[in-house]
Design a protein around this motif. Sequence first.
Motif, PDB file in Angstrom:
ATOM      1  N   GLN A 144      40.401  31.398  42.685  1.00  0.00           N
ATOM      2  CA  GLN A 144      40.357  32.858  42.582  1.00  0.00           C
ATOM      3  C   GLN A 144      40.924  33.513  43.838  1.00  0.00           C
ATOM      4  N   HIS A 188      36.842  26.423  42.053  1.00  0.00           N
ATOM      5  CA  HIS A 188      36.999  27.646  41.251  1.00  0.00           C
ATOM      6  C   HIS A 188      37.117  28.868  42.167  1.00  0.00           C
ATOM      7  N   ARG A 189      36.271  28.927  43.181  1.00  0.00           N
ATOM      8  CA  ARG A 189      36.313  30.032  44.139  1.00  0.00           C
ATOM      9  C   ARG A 189      37.659  30.065  44.870  1.00  0.00           C
ATOM     10  N   GLU A 199      44.663  33.133  43.927  1.00  0.00           N
ATOM     11  CA  GLU A 199      45.280  34.029  42.934  1.00  0.00           C
ATOM     12  C   GLU A 199      45.353  35.460  43.475  1.00  0.00           C
ATOM     13  N   LEU A 209      40.026  39.982  40.826  1.00  0.00           N
ATOM     14  CA  LEU A 209      40.621  38.644  40.847  1.00  0.00           C
ATOM     15  C   LEU A 209      39.844  37.732  41.795  1.00  0.00           C
ATOM     16  N   PRO A 248      36.432  36.169  43.873  1.00  0.00           N
ATOM     17  CA  PRO A 248      35.044  35.837  43.534  1.00  0.00           C
ATOM     18  C   PRO A 248      34.187  37.104  43.658  1.00  0.00           C
TER      19      PRO A 248
END
Length: 197
Positions: free
Chosen positions: A8, A4-5, A11, A107, A109
């Motif tokens: 991000q 997930h990190r 992105e 956007l 973490p």
Amino acid sequence: MDLHRLKQQIEFVREVDKLKTINRQTLLIDASRRENDAEHSWHLALMALVLGEYAGGDAINLLHVIRMVLVHDLVEIDAGDTYCYDEAGYADKTQRETRAADRIFNLLPPDQATEIRALWDEFEASQTPEAKFANALDRLQPLMHNVFTNGRMWKKHGIIKSQVIGRNRKIADGAPDLWTFARNLIEKATDDGHLAP
């Protein structure tokens, strides 16, 4: 690995690539085209590395300056570039850029969002020795481009000497010797007819 990190972070990296598409009013020194924001940020980072000895006599953290100049214009992805002599454009510049900072930096973490947003806030406040030096470079770089392109963009926008001095006197806050250099450039540009008196 925290997927997930990483998602991000990727992105954010993908989003900030858009900085390459934001054209400034500054011509490249060869006058072939306008500079984009990514090129401007890279140029400032290199200038910090090369000109760090002129940072107003304060012992500064050059890596911190470099990090600051690399992120200082990311908000222009959303807010656009505001020409430094555009008084009307400056009326809502702070609001536009703050909204952009809220979106773009978040956007990342949360820990990185906080860290990079703090760099941007520090640059904008221009209170620390590092921020003052970063801001000095941010003014010196387009000034040099205008001088080295015989004032083409100054002429295009009808800019006069007092405007250039007013805009750039902040160089003295972060780099007094570079302000002396800049004043000499301004005088020469005026004497050579590239900047209206």
